[in-house]
Design an enzyme around this catalytic site. Sequence first.
Site, PDB file in Angstrom:
ATOM      1  N   HIS A  36      36.484  18.428 -53.834  1.00 45.52           N
ATOM      2  CA  HIS A  36      35.184  18.140 -54.423  1.00 45.52           C
ATOM      3  C   HIS A  36      35.299  18.256 -55.923  1.00 45.52           C
ATOM      4  CE1 HIS A  36      32.849  17.952 -50.770  1.00 45.52           C
ATOM      5  NE2 HIS A  36      33.490  18.993 -50.323  1.00 45.52           N
ATOM      6  N   CYS A  65      34.755  13.106 -56.296  1.00 45.27           N
ATOM      7  CA  CYS A  65      33.631  12.452 -56.965  1.00 45.27           C
ATOM      8  C   CYS A  65      33.917  12.429 -58.470  1.00 45.27           C
ATOM      9  CB  CYS A  65      32.338  13.234 -56.726  1.00 45.27           C
ATOM     10  SG  CYS A  65      31.889  13.304 -54.985  1.00 45.27           S
TER      11      CYS A  65
END
Lengths: 481, 452
Positions: free
Chosen positions: B181, B323
């Site tokens: 992440h 991301c």
Amino acid sequence: MLRRFRRAQPPELTSINYTPEHVALAKTIARRRRIVSAIARSIPLIRLLLVSVGISWLLALPYEGLWKETYVDEHAIQPAQVTMYFDWANVHRADRYLDELERIANATFEERSSYTASTFADAGLSSGNTSHATFAHVAPPRSAGTETILVSANWISRDGGPNLRGVAMLLALGDFLRGQNHWAFDFVLVVGDSYLTGLEDFMRNYHSLFPGVLWTALNIDYPGHSFSHLGLFYEGVNGRLPNQDVVNTVAHVARYAGGSPIRYHDVDADQARSGYLVAAKHLLAHFSFAALGRPSGAHGVLARHRIDAVTLYCSPAEGPHGFHTLGRTLESTLRSYNNLLERLHASYFFYLLPRPDRFIPVGHYLPAAVLLGASITIGGFDCQEPLAGLLWLVPAFVIGYIGWILQTPLVSLVALVLPRPQGNARHSMSALAHLLYGALIPTLAMVNFPQAILLATIGSPGTDIIDSASWRAEGTVVRDR
Amino acid sequence: MLISLRAALLAAVALLAPFVVGQELPPQLTQQVADLFAGNGSVSSGATVAGIGATGGRHTNNWAVLVCASRYWFNYRHMANTLAMYRTIKRLGIPDSNIILMLADDVACNARNAFPATVYANAGRQMDLYGDGIEVDYRGYEVTVESFLRLLTGRHPDHLPPSKRLLTDASSNVFIYMTGHGGNEFLKFQDNEEVSAFDIADAIEQMWEKRSVRADVGIGVCFGTVCVGTVCVGAVCVALPALPVLPALPALPALPLLPALLDVAPVSMRGVASPDSYPHRPTPSVPLSHFAFRTPLAALMLYPHNADVPSRFNKLLYVVDTCQANTMFSKFYSPNIISTGSSSLGENSYSHHHDLDIGVAVIDSFTHYILEYLETLGKSSKATLKDFFNTYDPARIQSHPGISTELSHTPRRRFSSPTSSAEWPPPSQNVLAASQGSRAAVPFSEFVHPTS
């Protein structure tokens, strides 16, 4: 300032010899008195304004503009993303359990309890009794045993009738859970006597029965033959709500994994009628439970222990759903609970639900209570001797304390026969009571909004205005000169 | 170290020629021999490599670092990403001894895994990536920001086993793959700490500038007339007030520093990140007068780097799938790096699909598509990185992958100053392969198996 030096008038010999400082001070005092009296004169108007804004805010709650769309906040939950293995064979077992339960439906608690305990034992689960509940402990092979999920089905449904199908569902679930290796939580399946007492009794006595902390729970309430909608009841005792993720997860899972539509409080959200009225109906149903602190389902007794739980109420109908839908919904919800790594903390704890898929966040409904509370607080400002009636408050507190010990509000009727203060003490006591009450409302609204609104309505400013008008007539309050 | 047949022959001739022929070698042969032994010889594979630049083709071995930085059951797909990439890298030729695999969690043995001891990267569960033959070098809680940066920079305690070290040298091509992440210029490790793009850029710069263990006085920073320098012994650097005058130093290596000395921009402390030294910051936010070199005496405290110290990589291919992944390589300032990421600033990277029996997403979109392409390559494939980047399709990947090749052959400026940032082309974030031209025409094989 320079005006003082420029004034060259000689002092009047016949009057008292005021110095310029006296004059300035007198002017200041007079100015302040004018301001205070202006405010005091307009206090009723301010209060009326606050009350009207507060009430109109309350009336605006069923309006869509204040709503937000619900979502599952805890990333780990992943609702309805998993294959379900609950199938018609398990439904068949539930039917067989139901047949036997119908035979013993009116037996004593001991007979029913021994039946359920032996059925759980036949399924290979360790089972036992407390004085008003039977429970079974499922220990999946790879579970650490440090956390446990509770699933309950009590003998009496929330509408008063027997909850035989709920208990049958639980027995079938116990049989189904055994042997599966993908659970990281233990389970405890509880069949409690009557509506609330059995589960409450279990919660008081469970600590020594199995290790593991309870984070989430589900309660099954299935009174009718079939159901068309799954009703969700989420209020706990004292108006305490579970984490919104529980409600949203069950709603999502029921719709997409189980296949049955969802209702809150079994309110028919028929789209043909006005959205405002439907939302008002939802909110009133919620208020009717939370305002008096009543739990809306047996899950409510778990709220005291900070266990996030809802009741799945299968609203009776001729409709298409039965054990199969309910079983799959339960299984998929439990799989989502299984993914949790910590207590639910991500989503909201304070919310109002006007409609499935929508919620009102606390910032959008709390100002109504704050305004109503402020209107009451302001009513306590206009008092010349605030401490005159302080000691008269002591009997009120004593009555409240006795009422708390005896757990009944009827003790407050004693206040009708107590002597009452007069004059300044009365006014002071009234002002202090206003201040205290007005401070209570917004504080309580954070925890239990419907109850705060109820108290604000009871202490409504209507009676206050009448009261203050009567004081004006008595002339005991010096407002302005 | 592999030496080509031609070079070996050359060496043999060079050694034996004086005995055999009894006369001097031709000058170009002398030069070639000298180049070979100085390590600057063009030892390259058969394929023509364009745009390599001054470092020459000294690639002899390959290493890979595969990092999965997130744990927990619902991050199954990050571990599946990494294991799938691991399998592909092994299939294309890098042996386990040259791969550092870091997995932050063990989903195969998670209680929620309905298929214990397996990890799958596709919904039909056709290929088990966990299997029998994987070697995880950093597992579970050993995967931290500190261990990752120590791995890159090579600063380990003595007792750490060699299997956990990145034993690269100046002729290694390194492939770094990171997943987890992330966000704007950071990557989350283990759900409780983050590594920033600046940290990785600095670590890679240390890999480039890696020097041997000796005491040095590093470059200092002056605040007005007070100057602070660094003294390093091995991995330990200490900042000390610098002496205004040092013993006489050879003037020749210091000459290239003089234009930078007279520059008003601050110079970074070696080993300490100073944001103002990054080349693509347009202007420093601090008034320049604070850092002006007031006296030429400041020049005497500088001790030059040795330009011939070997680095820890020859070329670096950096792939990141998180991301806003493109921001992760936006701060690199070392040469010979080609980077690619899954999504640009402000974009999420999405998972590709779920497996309903496992109950979670099993692979990320970007990794899925690049592995789909890499499965078409074999050990002898001549496909280039340009072909690889040409397969990017933002519509299918559902985000805009980024490519950066600007650092791949631009000569390094040792003292980068913000005022001359116009001369330093900032790495672009979202340029697709078509505009990369010849810089991306590097064979992918350079990163997965050694040259013959």
